[in-house]
Design a protein around this motif. Structure first.
Motif, PDB file in Angstrom:
ATOM      1  N   SER A   1       0.832  -1.210   0.000  1.00 59.10           N
ATOM      2  CA  SER A   1       0.000   0.000   0.000  1.00 59.10           C
ATOM      3  C   SER A   1       0.862   1.254   0.000  1.00 59.10           C
ATOM      4  O   SER A   1       0.538   2.248  -0.662  1.00 59.10           O
ATOM      5  CB  SER A   1      -0.934   0.004   1.209  1.00 59.10           C
ATOM      6  N   SER A   2       1.994   1.219   0.698  1.00 60.20           N
ATOM      7  CA  SER A   2       2.908   2.349   0.704  1.00 60.20           C
ATOM      8  C   SER A   2       3.507   2.579  -0.682  1.00 60.20           C
ATOM      9  O   SER A   2       3.615   3.714  -1.150  1.00 60.20           O
ATOM     10  CB  SER A   2       4.031   2.103   1.723  1.00 60.20           C
ATOM     11  N   GLY A   3       3.894   1.496  -1.334  1.00 61.69           N
ATOM     12  CA  GLY A   3       4.412   1.612  -2.698  1.00 61.69           C
ATOM     13  C   GLY A   3       3.364   2.134  -3.665  1.00 61.69           C
ATOM     14  O   GLY A   3       3.664   2.915  -4.575  1.00 61.69           O
ATOM     15  N   LEU A   4       2.110   1.713  -3.462  1.00 55.33           N
ATOM     16  CA  LEU A   4       1.025   2.177  -4.324  1.00 55.33           C
ATOM     17  C   LEU A   4       0.800   3.674  -4.167  1.00 55.33           C
ATOM     18  O   LEU A   4       0.659   4.404  -5.162  1.00 55.33           O
ATOM     19  CB  LEU A   4      -0.253   1.415  -3.974  1.00 55.33           C
ATOM     20  N   SER A   5       0.786   4.164  -2.922  1.00 48.34           N
ATOM     21  CA  SER A   5       0.575   5.594  -2.709  1.00 48.34           C
ATOM     22  C   SER A   5       1.752   6.399  -3.233  1.00 48.34           C
ATOM     23  O   SER A   5       1.570   7.493  -3.781  1.00 48.34           O
ATOM     24  CB  SER A   5       0.339   5.883  -1.226  1.00 48.34           C
ATOM     25  N   ALA A   6       2.982   5.869  -3.103  1.00 45.32           N
ATOM     26  CA  ALA A   6       4.152   6.567  -3.638  1.00 45.32           C
ATOM     27  C   ALA A   6       4.103   6.638  -5.160  1.00 45.32           C
ATOM     28  O   ALA A   6       4.398   7.692  -5.758  1.00 45.32           O
ATOM     29  CB  ALA A   6       5.431   5.876  -3.183  1.00 45.32           C
ATOM     30  N   ALA A   7       3.742   5.531  -5.800  1.00 43.27           N
ATOM     31  CA  ALA A   7       3.645   5.520  -7.260  1.00 43.27           C
ATOM     32  C   ALA A   7       2.578   6.482  -7.742  1.00 43.27           C
ATOM     33  O   ALA A   7       2.767   7.216  -8.726  1.00 43.27           O
ATOM     34  CB  ALA A   7       3.347   4.104  -7.745  1.00 43.27           C
ATOM     35  N   ALA A   8       1.445   6.498  -7.055  1.00 49.11           N
ATOM     36  CA  ALA A   8       0.390   7.450  -7.414  1.00 49.11           C
ATOM     37  C   ALA A   8       0.866   8.875  -7.205  1.00 49.11           C
ATOM     38  O   ALA A   8       0.538   9.781  -7.983  1.00 49.11           O
ATOM     39  CB  ALA A   8      -0.858   7.175  -6.573  1.00 49.11           C
ATOM     40  N   GLY A   9       1.672   9.101  -6.154  1.00 48.87           N
ATOM     41  CA  GLY A   9       2.211  10.425  -5.905  1.00 48.87           C
ATOM     42  C   GLY A   9       3.113  10.901  -7.025  1.00 48.87           C
ATOM     43  O   GLY A   9       3.028  12.056  -7.464  1.00 48.87           O
ATOM     44  N   VAL A  10       3.979  10.030  -7.507  1.00 48.06           N
ATOM     45  CA  VAL A  10       4.852  10.387  -8.631  1.00 48.06           C
ATOM     46  C   VAL A  10       4.011  10.711  -9.858  1.00 48.06           C
ATOM     47  O   VAL A  10       4.289  11.663 -10.593  1.00 48.06           O
ATOM     48  CB  VAL A  10       5.838   9.240  -8.926  1.00 48.06           C
ATOM     49  N   GLY A  11       2.973   9.911 -10.074  1.00 48.13           N
ATOM     50  CA  GLY A  11       2.094  10.172 -11.215  1.00 48.13           C
ATOM     51  C   GLY A  11       1.394  11.513 -11.107  1.00 48.13           C
ATOM     52  O   GLY A  11       1.276  12.246 -12.100  1.00 48.13           O
ATOM     53  N   LEU A  12       0.935  11.858  -9.909  1.00 46.95           N
ATOM     54  CA  LEU A  12       0.259  13.143  -9.719  1.00 46.95           C
ATOM     55  C   LEU A  12       1.204  14.313  -9.971  1.00 46.95           C
ATOM     56  O   LEU A  12       0.785  15.369 -10.455  1.00 46.95           O
ATOM     57  CB  LEU A  12      -0.306  13.232  -8.299  1.00 46.95           C
ATOM     58  N   MET A  13       2.474  14.139  -9.645  1.00 46.49           N
ATOM     59  CA  MET A  13       3.438  15.208  -9.879  1.00 46.49           C
ATOM     60  C   MET A  13       3.801  15.354 -11.351  1.00 46.49           C
ATOM     61  O   MET A  13       4.114  16.450 -11.814  1.00 46.49           O
ATOM     62  CB  MET A  13       4.717  14.958  -9.066  1.00 46.49           C
TER      63      MET A  13
END
Length: 247
Positions: free
Chosen positions: A116-128
């Motif tokens: 779940s942490s990796g998923l939120s980080a990946a989504a964060g990179v995508g949002l940026m």
């Protein structure tokens, strides 16, 4: 002169003098006959996962950027998506399969925390990085991954027994509480970003930082628990009194 470091379970494991990290007191004919996994077993699994994941994600990215070999790109995208979860989880399995109390006691929940942490980080990179018009799926991933990360981390801490103290004191507490605030803030910003490029980027940065600090918090909890013998002795006594895990 006796070296006190020899009593540290993790050191005995790393030096392969005591694969179980339990010391001579509990050795018996039964334990001597067992063949534990080698110290590199989980690392080998990780190597195989990365050997498939890195080429797949590279081909998928190149196909998307160049617009060529679409069919191969689609297959590579599916392959990288299939391997993404195991790649995110195997590190948790690696550190949980040690004698470090804070990591070992969280072995049931830590893979879910890492995924779940990796998923939120990946989504964060995508949002940026992604244009605002394309962030719809990323927002849903960010919200789901962020909420799951916070909830699962708290559950892992609560279910760790006496070892939860290692997560609630010192650097581990500071890292984890900061991670919780950043992740929660990132989730709220992502859910309310709308067409704002700035809010989406800030949300992504908060999620990425929160994910990193979660890992740092778990790391420092492991260090703290390894330094205090009670985190090793008390769980072992509890298991001896209640070997079936009930009650």
């Amino acid at each position: 002169m006796r070296n006190p470091l020899e009593q540290w379970p993790l050191l005995r494991q790393l030096r392969q003098k005591d694969p179980y990290g339990r010391g001579a007191a509990v050795k018996s004919r039964t334990t001597a006959a067992l063949r534990p996994r080698t110290a590199t077993a989980d690392m080998s699994v990780g190597s195989w996962l990365l050997a498939g994941f890195v080429p797949a994600v590279s081909v998928a990215a190149l196909s998307d950027v160049t617009g060529r070999l679409r069919t191969l790109g689609t297959v590579a995208t599916a392959g990288s998506a299939l391997l993404g979860g195991p790649v995110a989880a195997y590190t948790a399995a690696l550190i949980s399969d040690t004698a470090v109390p804070a990591w070992h006691e969280g072995h049931r929940w830590m893979p879910f925390v890492f995924v779940s942490s990796g998923l939120s980080a990946a989504a964060g990179v995508g949002l940026m990085a992604a244009p605002v018009a394309e962030t719809g799926p990323l927002v849903r991933l960010a919200v789901g991954g962020g909420v799951a990360e916070v909830a699962l981390t708290k559950t892992m801490e609560r279910r760790a027994g006496v070892v939860k103290e290692a997560y609630e004191t010192g650097p581990a507490k500071r890292f984890l509480r900061t991670a919780e605030m950043l992740t929660a803030g990132g989730v709220l910003l992502a859910g309310s970003a709308g067409r704002s490029r700035t809010r989406a980027a800030v949300a992504g940065a908060a999620l990425l930082a929160g994910s990193a600090l979660t890992r740092f918090g778990i790391f420092h909890a492991g260090l703290a628990s390894a330094e205090d013998p009670k985190y090793t002795v008390l769980p072992q006594r509890a298991r001896l009194k209640n070997p079936d895990g009930t009650g």
